[in-house]
Write an enzyme that holds these catalytic residues in place. Structure first.
Site, PDB file in Angstrom:
ATOM      1  N   CYS A 138      27.458 -45.234  62.190  1.00  0.00           N
ATOM      2  CA  CYS A 138      26.306 -44.261  62.225  1.00  0.00           C
ATOM      3  C   CYS A 138      24.881 -44.766  61.955  1.00  0.00           C
ATOM      4  O   CYS A 138      24.789 -45.918  62.782  1.00  0.00           O
ATOM      5  CB  CYS A 138      26.622 -43.176  61.025  1.00  0.00           C
ATOM      6  SG  CYS A 138      26.738 -43.896  59.451  1.00  0.00           S
TER       7      CYS A 138
ATOM      8  N   ARG B 282      28.381 -41.697  57.181  1.00  0.00           N
ATOM      9  CA  ARG B 282      28.994 -40.561  57.726  1.00  0.00           C
ATOM     10  C   ARG B 282      30.340 -41.344  58.640  1.00  0.00           C
ATOM     11  O   ARG B 282      31.287 -40.804  58.891  1.00  0.00           O
ATOM     12  CB  ARG B 282      28.113 -40.050  59.094  1.00  0.00           C
ATOM     13  CG  ARG B 282      27.014 -39.177  58.373  1.00  0.00           C
ATOM     14  CD  ARG B 282      26.136 -38.838  59.479  1.00  0.00           C
ATOM     15  NE  ARG B 282      25.295 -39.567  59.804  1.00  0.00           N
ATOM     16  CZ  ARG B 282      24.299 -39.448  60.787  1.00  0.00           C
ATOM     17  NH1 ARG B 282      24.221 -38.537  61.254  1.00  0.00           N
ATOM     18  NH2 ARG B 282      23.398 -40.662  61.013  1.00  0.00           N
TER      19      ARG B 282
END
Length: 301
Positions: A256, A261
């Site tokens: 990410c 994430r």
């Protein structure tokens, strides 16, 4: 399977708040830890919030002990090992993690798996799920950690769970490789970098868009989680990946902006028993500093 998800191969690793409450109350539960276990809240500069109210018995781990500026990559192996030992974590300790942000907890979960902790569990729904269920909190500093002298196994046991920029570049050349961008569409398309401290816009050429969440919110994983922060059905996530050409048998690395994430996507793939998976730790933050930025082509799927 009371308190667990039947659609997951590693169903023990995503317990519900109800299961954790019973465990803390000393009530017999399925898939109870077989030996020593530790509960941690994971946050970023949120010690004050933890002290104002946390799940009873939880210690606190700050992500600043897990990653470092300027690229927010993992700390050295020595520093990671020291953090685990001072918090009483060996390779055979069951570790249950939660956060006010599930992404912070996922970052810790991924790095503990990289280290070689065999039984890492992530509370489905996190801190908010615990509150919604009406369970009690305790205030204050929490329990004093009981340090251990040895990890008890080779460290790190799963270095393959983490790749660097050179390995990410090599993965793009592999016919069975998939470098997967866990970023919003606007980040992937080069509309925004997503971060105040990342100037470059665009994405890695050849990367597959694995989606993330709402545009304008790098903390959103709405493609992967329900509005209450619990994991969506594994079949729904698998279909999302399949649409992007991401399959279980591939060598898959998630990334990410910096790592949070990507760590959640990794953990969910691990729950589904995907075997050849990793996190590209540098992510867009590092790649964009050493490679020319590029935007994806085409329109949003």
């Amino acid at each position: 399977m009371h308190g667990f998800r039947p659609d997951l191969a590693r169903w023990r690793q995503l317990p519900s708040p109800a299961w954790l409450a019973r465990l803390l109350d000393g009530v017999p539960v399925p898939a109870a830890p077989g030996g020593a276990w530790r509960l941690f809240e994971v946050g970023c500069d949120s010690l004050a919030a933890y002290q104002s109210g946390h799940i009873p018995g939880a210690g606190y781990i700050d992500t600043n002990r897990l990653e470092r500026q300027p690229l927010w990559n993992k700390v050295s192996d020595d520093a990671l090992l020291a953090l685990l030992l001072e918090n009483g974590v060996r390779h055979d300790t069951t570790v249950i993690l939660y956060g006010r942000s599930s992404l912070a907890a996922a970052r810790a979960a991924h790095l503990m798996l990289y280290a070689g902790v065999a039984d890492v569990r992530l509370l489905d729904g996190g801190f908010d799920g615990w509150l919604r269920a009406g369970h009690a909190l305790e205030q204050g500093a929490g329990p004093l950690p009981q340090a251990v002298a040895s990890f008890g196994a080779a460290f790190p046991a799963r270095p393959d769970f983490l790749i660097d920029t050179a390995q990410a570049r090599e993965l793009l050349r592999q016919p069975d490789g998939a470098l997967v961008s866990i970023r919003t569409w606007q980040e992937h398309a080069g509309v925004t970098s997503g971060y105040s401290y990342i100037d470059a816009r665009g994405d890695i050429p050849g990367a597959r868009w694995g989606r993330a969440g709402n545009d304008g919110d790098v903390h959103s994983m709405s493609e992967y989680q329900h509005a209450d922060g619990t994991m969506k059905p594994s079949a729904e996530i698998s279909a999302l990946w399949r649409q992007a050409g991401i399959e279980p048998g591939q060598r898959t690395a998630f990334y990410c902006g910096t790592g949070w994430r990507a760590s959640l996507a990794f953990f969910y793939a691990w729950l589904m028993d995907w075997e050849r998976i990793s996190v590209y730790d540098g992510g867009w933050c590092e790649w964009s500093r050493v490679n020319p930025p590029a935007s994806c082509s085409g329109s949003r799927p």
